[in-house]
Scaffold this motif. Structure first.
Motif, short mmCIF file in Angstrom:
data_model
loop_
_atom_site.label_atom_id
_atom_site.label_comp_id
_atom_site.label_asym_id
_atom_site.label_seq_id
_atom_site.Cartn_x
_atom_site.Cartn_y
_atom_site.Cartn_z
N ALA A 253 0.86 -1.22 -0.23
CA ALA A 253 0.06 0.04 0.07
C ALA A 253 0.87 1.38 -0.06
O ALA A 253 0.59 2.15 -0.67
N ILE A 254 2.01 1.11 0.77
CA ILE A 254 2.69 2.42 0.84
C ILE A 254 3.58 2.86 -0.41
O ILE A 254 3.32 3.93 -0.93
N SER A 305 7.34 -5.60 8.42
CA SER A 305 6.46 -4.51 7.51
C SER A 305 6.99 -3.16 7.83
O SER A 305 7.49 -2.28 6.91
N TYR A 306 7.28 -2.87 9.07
CA TYR A 306 7.68 -1.32 9.47
C TYR A 306 8.94 -1.09 8.92
O TYR A 306 9.24 0.01 8.47
N LYS A 310 9.03 2.03 6.97
CA LYS A 310 9.15 3.29 7.57
C LYS A 310 9.61 4.67 7.14
O LYS A 310 9.27 5.80 7.73
N GLU A 311 10.40 4.74 6.09
CA GLU A 311 11.07 5.81 5.60
C GLU A 311 10.01 6.77 4.70
O GLU A 311 10.00 7.95 4.32
N ILE A 312 8.88 5.91 4.28
CA ILE A 312 8.02 6.57 3.20
C ILE A 312 6.43 6.58 3.59
O ILE A 312 5.83 7.11 2.81
N THR A 345 2.15 4.89 21.98
CA THR A 345 3.71 5.38 22.03
C THR A 345 4.32 4.77 20.67
O THR A 345 5.50 4.33 20.72
N MET A 346 3.48 4.11 19.92
CA MET A 346 4.10 3.34 18.73
C MET A 346 4.50 4.40 17.49
O MET A 346 3.60 5.40 17.44
N PRO A 347 5.20 3.99 16.65
CA PRO A 347 5.25 4.82 15.08
C PRO A 347 4.10 4.66 14.56
O PRO A 347 3.16 3.92 14.84
N GLY A 348 3.77 5.43 13.71
CA GLY A 348 2.72 5.65 12.65
C GLY A 348 1.39 6.48 13.46
O GLY A 348 1.71 6.91 14.73
#
Ligand code: NOJ
Length: 524
Positions: A253-254, A305-306, A310-312, A345-348
């Motif tokens: 998807a990303i 996946s992360y 994660k950069e995009i 407290t997680m990314p995203g």
């Protein structure tokens, strides 16, 4: 990437059930406007609202009859624009729900498409060329129209699939993606997007984002091509518009153009592991006090996946949504606090489903409403206070969209606001930290420092912030020198804790059911 996504915290609103301003028993735009300060006060600064378009509501509005017109029950197009304005005034953003894969069978495109004589919309949907020929491998319906053919469905019977073409057409009735009719479908959907973006919406949550091109390959090559093209349109004309996909495959998807993808309960299982892991009647969700799971059951899949995206783009965790059973069905309040502390407290970008902040309960006994079936129990009216219908509506109880939870101890916003230890105040406290700390807004800095198979406690880091969690009922000690990267605790300051935790002589002592945040190399 739209700038506002960096620190966006989303609140999902199911408009039917959030706030009724005119006493007809169903939520509306005006009701939402009246509650924007509440949402902002939680620490959320963005909204995803489920479909609010004209619809026969056989799937809660995911059966769109007119993409460019709001459902009268929520208000007019102008009222929606006013909602956009009120949201922007508060420095917030809103995503509408885009349903690109199918329409309602009552959409004028489908009515035209169903006619025997050829017309502009004949190939807007996917039809075989004979009434007794069903398309292999696809859901379909026969015998409903004067047209001599069978049509393909995307979901329920009321939701015929729009025609974006087949990756490799094999039958005469299958169009290629470059067929003018399929291009017209894509252009029509872009037009819908532009229509609402011009009116002030800030982007879309995209329903069944992977469902466009039929007989697509494993990598969804055809569907991804379409999203790339749509993203180009956004980058060029609406660079601050955001897209989040209902896909659960961020690695597809990303790169295809979505800024965010959801971690969901389909495809893999990492989402269920945390809060909804029930098999053979046994609830072994990770955040259960007595669970036997290690957090690696989540992280092994999540990190794979992360790390790739994660950069995009952002891989987003949710407390729940309008399709899931509410988390409070699986976790008690203390467990929910730990689970939310972790999610936030997680990314995203975190997505908080309305009512989850007070632990609203899943109503398992309700009859299905608007195609909800088992989802109906997660769609009941928001519980604001102890007045009539918990403050949701002035209507008589039997006129409500769905009954409110009238159990004596039903959670409400008002009662939890008064209690500093409530779930609601925990949500506010954690989101406050998330909103204040730059390290929690950096999408790339997650490092898992300690997690072991067979063990319950774990630790992770986001820049200068160190998070430790012990969801079990037993006190646990973790030695800092066993971490993959030994944290410097010499000047660390405790920012927040649920339960009780301490650090001494190179060891962390974590009380039962504890979550703690330390800031390392704190300023003073
Ligand atoms: C996913 C949506 O979240 C769900 O509520 C809906 O029923 C289906 N897609 C079909 O549009």
């Amino acid at each position: 990437m739209p700038k506002w996504l960096k620190d966006a915290v989303f609140y999902e609103i199911y408009p039917q059930s959030f706030m009724d301003s005119n006493g007809d028993g169903i939520g509306d735009f005006e009701g939402i406007i009246g509650k924007l300060d509440y949402i902002r006060g939680l620490g959320a600064n963005a909204i995803w609202m489920n479909p609010c378009y004209d619809s026969p509501f056989r799937d809660a509005g995911y059966d769109v009859r007119d993409y460019k017109k709001t459902a009268a029950r929520y208000g007019s197009n102008d009222d929606l624009v006013r909602l956009f304005d009120e949201i922007h005034k508060r420095d917030m953003h809103i995503l509408l729900d885009l349903v690109p894969g199918h329409t309602s069978e009552e959409h004028v495109w489908f009515q035209q498409s169903s006619r025997a004589e050829h017309n502009e919309y004949s190939d807007r949907y996917i039809w075989t060329d004979n009434w007794f020929q069903s398309p292999e491998g696809l859901k379909s319906v026969a015998g409903e129209s004067e047209r001599n053919g069978v049509y393909v469905l995307n979901f329920f019977k009321c939701q015929p699939a729009l025609n974006y073409g087949f990756l490799h057409p094999e039958q005469p009735w299958q169009k290629g993606m470059d067929d003018p009719a399929c291009i017209a479908t894509k252009e029509a959907m872009k037009d819908v997007m532009r229509f609402w973006l011009e009116k002030g919406c800030d982007g879309f949550r995209v329903d069944m984002a992977d469902s466009l091109v039929k007989n697509d390959d494993e990598k969804k090559t055809g569907t991804c091509m379409i999203w790339k093209e749509i993203r180009e349109m956004l980058d060029k004309s609406y660079p601050e518009a955001a897209l989040v996909s209902e896909w659960n495959r961020p690695t597809l998807a990303i790169p295809a153009g979505f800024h965010m993808d959801f971690c969901l309960d389909w495809g893999g299982n990492c989402y269920n592991v945390l809060m909804r892991d029930v098999k053979n009647g046994k609830n072994n969700s990770f955040f259960r006090k007595d669970s036997t799971r290690s957090v690696l059951d989540f992280f092994d899949e999540y990190l794979e996946s992360y790390e790739k995206i994660k950069e995009i783009g952002h891989y987003c965790l949710i407390t729940g949504n309008h399709d899931t059973v509410r988390a409070s069905y699986f976790l008690d309040v203390q467990e929910l606090k730990l689970a939310y502390a972790f999610l936030f407290t997680m990314p995203g970008n975190p997505f908080l489903y309305y009512g989850d902040e007070i632990g609203m309960r899943y109503q398992s006994r309700l009859l299905t409403k608007e195609g909800g079936y088992t989802r109906t129990g997660s769609r009941t009216p928001m519980q604001w206070d102890d007045t009539k219908n918990h403050g949701f509506s002035d209507a008589e109880p039997e006129q409500l969209y769905l009954p409110v939870d009238i159990t004596e101890d039903a959670p409400t916003v008002q009662s939890q606001e008064r209690n500093p230890d409530s779930l609601l105040n925990t949500v506010k406290d954690i989101l406050k930290i998330r909103n204040e700390k730059e390290d929690l807004k950096d999408n790339t800095n997650l490092a898992l420092l300690y997690a072991k198979a067979g063990e319950r406690a774990f630790a992770y880091r986001r820049g200068s912030l160190l998070m430790l969690c012990n969801p079990s009922g037993q006190e646990t000690a973790l030695r800092a020198d066993c971490f993959t990267d030994v944290p410097d605790m010499s000047k660390a300051e405790k920012l927040y804790e649920i339960g009780g935790a301490g650090y001494a002589d190179g060891s962390f002592l974590l009380g039962a059911q504890t979550f703690v945040i330390w800031e390392m190399q704190a300023a003073k």
